[in-house]
Scaffold this motif. Structure first.
Motif, PDB file in Angstrom:
ATOM      1  N   SER A  77       3.061  71.704 -42.083  1.00  0.00           N
ATOM      2  CA  SER A  77       4.144  70.764 -42.386  1.00  0.00           C
ATOM      3  C   SER A  77       5.275  71.402 -43.195  1.00  0.00           C
ATOM      4  CB  SER A  77       3.599  69.554 -43.155  1.00  0.00           C
ATOM      5  OG  SER A  77       3.057  69.970 -44.400  1.00  0.00           O
ATOM      6  N   LEU A  78       5.041  72.568 -43.802  1.00  0.00           N
ATOM      7  CA  LEU A  78       6.089  73.248 -44.585  1.00  0.00           C
ATOM      8  C   LEU A  78       6.655  74.481 -43.885  1.00  0.00           C
ATOM      9  CD1 LEU A  78       4.697  73.123 -48.243  1.00  0.00           C
ATOM     10  CD2 LEU A  78       6.307  71.572 -47.116  1.00  0.00           C
ATOM     11  N   ARG A  79       6.224  74.760 -42.682  1.00  0.00           N
ATOM     12  CA  ARG A  79       6.646  75.985 -42.008  1.00  0.00           C
ATOM     13  C   ARG A  79       8.127  76.000 -41.655  1.00  0.00           C
ATOM     14  NH1 ARG A  79       1.427  78.039 -40.481  1.00  0.00           N
ATOM     15  NH2 ARG A  79       0.441  77.798 -42.507  1.00  0.00           N
ATOM     16  N   GLN A  80       8.805  74.873 -41.775  1.00  0.00           N
ATOM     17  CA  GLN A  80      10.245  74.843 -41.504  1.00  0.00           C
ATOM     18  C   GLN A  80      11.042  75.376 -42.694  1.00  0.00           C
ATOM     19  OE1 GLN A  80       8.543  72.212 -42.519  1.00  0.00           O
ATOM     20  NE2 GLN A  80       9.804  71.131 -43.990  1.00  0.00           N
ATOM     21  N   LEU A  81      10.429  75.570 -43.855  1.00  0.00           N
ATOM     22  CA  LEU A  81      11.144  76.075 -45.025  1.00  0.00           C
ATOM     23  C   LEU A  81      11.554  77.523 -44.786  1.00  0.00           C
ATOM     24  CD1 LEU A  81       8.921  74.645 -47.904  1.00  0.00           C
ATOM     25  CD2 LEU A  81      10.996  73.669 -46.891  1.00  0.00           C
ATOM     26  N   THR A  82      12.815  77.822 -45.025  1.00  0.00           N
ATOM     27  CA  THR A  82      13.327  79.152 -44.687  1.00  0.00           C
ATOM     28  C   THR A  82      14.029  79.844 -45.844  1.00  0.00           C
ATOM     29  OG1 THR A  82      15.363  78.152 -43.872  1.00  0.00           O
ATOM     30  CG2 THR A  82      13.624  78.603 -42.243  1.00  0.00           C
ATOM     31  N   ASP A  83      13.970  79.281 -47.042  1.00  0.00           N
ATOM     32  CA  ASP A  83      14.582  79.981 -48.162  1.00  0.00           C
ATOM     33  C   ASP A  83      13.604  81.020 -48.692  1.00  0.00           C
ATOM     34  OD1 ASP A  83      12.964  77.827 -48.970  1.00  0.00           O
ATOM     35  OD2 ASP A  83      14.025  77.592 -50.861  1.00  0.00           O
ATOM     36  N   SER A  84      13.998  81.735 -49.704  1.00  0.00           N
ATOM     37  CA  SER A  84      13.197  82.836 -50.223  1.00  0.00           C
ATOM     38  C   SER A  84      13.600  83.054 -51.673  1.00  0.00           C
ATOM     39  CB  SER A  84      13.485  84.087 -49.384  1.00  0.00           C
ATOM     40  OG  SER A  84      12.872  85.218 -49.938  1.00  0.00           O
ATOM     41  N   PHE A  85      12.619  83.143 -52.576  1.00  0.00           N
ATOM     42  CA  PHE A  85      12.999  83.353 -53.966  1.00  0.00           C
ATOM     43  C   PHE A  85      11.874  83.941 -54.802  1.00  0.00           C
ATOM     44  CE2 PHE A  85      11.873  78.880 -53.370  1.00  0.00           C
ATOM     45  CZ  PHE A  85      10.919  78.640 -54.348  1.00  0.00           C
ATOM     46  N   CYS A  86      12.281  84.555 -55.899  1.00  0.00           N
ATOM     47  CA  CYS A  86      11.376  85.104 -56.897  1.00  0.00           C
ATOM     48  C   CYS A  86      11.855  84.604 -58.256  1.00  0.00           C
ATOM     49  CB  CYS A  86      11.411  86.631 -56.873  1.00  0.00           C
ATOM     50  SG  CYS A  86      10.452  87.404 -58.198  1.00  0.00           S
ATOM     51  N   ILE A  87      10.980  83.939 -58.989  1.00  0.00           N
ATOM     52  CA  ILE A  87      11.293  83.419 -60.322  1.00  0.00           C
ATOM     53  C   ILE A  87      10.456  84.205 -61.332  1.00  0.00           C
ATOM     54  CG2 ILE A  87      11.230  81.417 -61.852  1.00  0.00           C
ATOM     55  CD1 ILE A  87      11.333  79.663 -59.283  1.00  0.00           C
ATOM     56  N   ALA A  88      11.106  84.749 -62.333  1.00  0.00           N
ATOM     57  CA  ALA A  88      10.422  85.506 -63.383  1.00  0.00           C
ATOM     58  C   ALA A  88      10.536  84.765 -64.712  1.00  0.00           C
ATOM     59  CB  ALA A  88      11.020  86.899 -63.513  1.00  0.00           C
ATOM     60  N   ASP A  89       9.391  84.476 -65.300  1.00  0.00           N
ATOM     61  CA  ASP A  89       9.317  83.880 -66.640  1.00  0.00           C
ATOM     62  C   ASP A  89      10.145  82.609 -66.784  1.00  0.00           C
ATOM     63  OD1 ASP A  89       7.618  85.931 -67.375  1.00  0.00           O
ATOM     64  OD2 ASP A  89       9.202  87.136 -68.282  1.00  0.00           O
ATOM     65  N   GLN A  90      10.346  81.901 -65.707  1.00  0.00           N
ATOM     66  CA  GLN A  90      11.138  80.671 -65.686  1.00  0.00           C
ATOM     67  C   GLN A  90      12.504  80.871 -66.349  1.00  0.00           C
ATOM     68  OE1 GLN A  90       8.721  77.404 -67.122  1.00  0.00           O
ATOM     69  NE2 GLN A  90       7.216  77.736 -65.523  1.00  0.00           N
ATOM     70  N   ARG A  91      13.022  82.096 -66.210  1.00  0.00           N
ATOM     71  CA  ARG A  91      14.292  82.480 -66.820  1.00  0.00           C
ATOM     72  C   ARG A  91      15.221  83.165 -65.824  1.00  0.00           C
ATOM     73  NH1 ARG A  91      12.651  87.011 -70.304  1.00  0.00           N
ATOM     74  NH2 ARG A  91      12.760  88.085 -68.333  1.00  0.00           N
ATOM     75  N   ASP A  92      14.669  83.940 -64.901  1.00  0.00           N
ATOM     76  CA  ASP A  92      15.445  84.727 -63.947  1.00  0.00           C
ATOM     77  C   ASP A  92      15.035  84.337 -62.529  1.00  0.00           C
ATOM     78  OD1 ASP A  92      16.394  86.231 -66.164  1.00  0.00           O
ATOM     79  OD2 ASP A  92      14.729  87.639 -65.984  1.00  0.00           O
ATOM     80  N   ILE A  93      15.984  84.433 -61.598  1.00  0.00           N
ATOM     81  CA  ILE A  93      15.676  84.141 -60.194  1.00  0.00           C
ATOM     82  C   ILE A  93      16.527  85.024 -59.291  1.00  0.00           C
ATOM     83  CG2 ILE A  93      17.372  82.270 -60.026  1.00  0.00           C
ATOM     84  CD1 ILE A  93      15.350  80.841 -58.117  1.00  0.00           C
ATOM     85  N   VAL A  94      15.906  85.448 -58.218  1.00  0.00           N
ATOM     86  CA  VAL A  94      16.628  86.072 -57.108  1.00  0.00           C
ATOM     87  C   VAL A  94      16.291  85.219 -55.905  1.00  0.00           C
ATOM     88  CG1 VAL A  94      16.883  88.115 -55.660  1.00  0.00           C
ATOM     89  CG2 VAL A  94      16.479  88.372 -58.119  1.00  0.00           C
ATOM     90  N   ARG A  95      17.325  84.664 -55.272  1.00  0.00           N
ATOM     91  CA  ARG A  95      17.072  83.780 -54.136  1.00  0.00           C
ATOM     92  C   ARG A  95      18.021  84.083 -52.988  1.00  0.00           C
ATOM     93  NH1 ARG A  95      18.267  78.841 -57.650  1.00  0.00           N
ATOM     94  NH2 ARG A  95      20.381  79.303 -58.268  1.00  0.00           N
ATOM     95  N   ARG A  96      17.421  84.038 -51.804  1.00  0.00           N
ATOM     96  CA  ARG A  96      18.213  84.092 -50.576  1.00  0.00           C
ATOM     97  C   ARG A  96      18.210  82.681 -50.026  1.00  0.00           C
ATOM     98  NH1 ARG A  96      15.844  87.782 -46.605  1.00  0.00           N
ATOM     99  NH2 ARG A  96      13.931  87.010 -47.488  1.00  0.00           N
ATOM    100  N   PHE A  97      19.354  82.248 -49.585  1.00  0.00           N
ATOM    101  CA  PHE A  97      19.479  80.876 -49.134  1.00  0.00           C
ATOM    102  C   PHE A  97      18.758  80.633 -47.813  1.00  0.00           C
ATOM    103  CE2 PHE A  97      23.418  81.710 -51.655  1.00  0.00           C
ATOM    104  CZ  PHE A  97      22.952  81.094 -52.802  1.00  0.00           C
ATOM    105  N   HIS A  98      18.593  81.693 -47.021  1.00  0.00           N
ATOM    106  CA  HIS A  98      17.851  81.628 -45.762  1.00  0.00           C
ATOM    107  C   HIS A  98      17.174  82.980 -45.571  1.00  0.00           C
ATOM    108  CE1 HIS A  98      16.834  81.214 -41.545  1.00  0.00           C
ATOM    109  NE2 HIS A  98      17.179  79.935 -41.612  1.00  0.00           N
ATOM    110  N   ALA A  99      15.895  82.965 -45.272  1.00  0.00           N
ATOM    111  CA  ALA A  99      15.123  84.199 -45.176  1.00  0.00           C
ATOM    112  C   ALA A  99      15.597  85.136 -44.067  1.00  0.00           C
ATOM    113  CB  ALA A  99      13.643  83.879 -44.980  1.00  0.00           C
ATOM    114  N   GLU A 100      16.357  84.627 -43.114  1.00  0.00           N
ATOM    115  CA  GLU A 100      16.866  85.465 -42.032  1.00  0.00           C
ATOM    116  C   GLU A 100      18.152  86.194 -42.407  1.00  0.00           C
ATOM    117  OE1 GLU A 100      15.354  85.972 -39.022  1.00  0.00           O
ATOM    118  OE2 GLU A 100      13.687  84.826 -39.869  1.00  0.00           O
TER     119      GLU A 100
END
Length: 158
Positions: free
Chosen positions: A96-119
């Motif tokens: 049911s969640l396989r349609q999610l296509t974003d991508s992110f890494c959260i460190a220490d609930q302080r920093d994030i690197v995110r791509r808006f779409h994994a492609e």
């Protein structure tokens, strides 16, 4: 360091900001990607950063739709799973969640690197941006709670 928001559009920029995020992590890393195929989790640099993180007692929560690319291309990461199994939890999303296509890494609930779409590589890195992470943290928790321990019949459990 003050709050920094850095947009990026290339693979090299993504890798650079991800490396910075990993190097700054001390307590927690929360990662979501459909398959982590471009994250270079098996590189020697990522291995060194993650080993340092785990040696300090850091905990990793990783969620993916598909773990085959990691299993195939990241033998160093598989060794980390063996060496630090008590500090790493890997989950697999339900259909049911396989349609999610974003991508992110959260460190220490302080920093994030995110791509808006994994492609695509368009995204942003935010360092020291606690208020900027609230939505992504809630999204990760929602994905995490809906996911289950990896059940593939392979060594990673992804």
């Amino acid at each position: 360091m003050d709050r920094q928001v850095i947009p990026f559009t290339t693979r090299a920029e993504f890798q650079q900001h991800l490396a910075t995020c990993l190097s700054r992590a001390e307590r927690t890393l929360q990662m979501f990607d459909p398959d982590f195929s471009i994250w270079q989790l098996g590189s020697s640099a990522s291995d060194a950063q993650l080993r340092r993180f785990f040696q300090g007692g850091g905990r990793l929560e990783l969620v993916a739709h598909d773990g085959k690319p990691v299993e195939r291309d990241a033998p160093r990461f598989l060794r980390l799973l063996d060496d630090y199994a008590h500090l790493i939890e890997v989950r697999r999303t339900p259909p049911s969640l396989r349609q999610l296509t974003d991508s992110f890494c959260i460190a220490d609930q302080r920093d994030i690197v995110r791509r808006f779409h994994a492609e695509h590589f368009r995204g942003e890195a935010v360092f020291n941006g606690v208020p900027d992470l609230q939505i992504s943290l809630e999204r990760f928790i929602t994905i995490w709670l809906a996911s289950s321990p990896g059940l593939y019949a392979n060594s990673t459990g992804l």
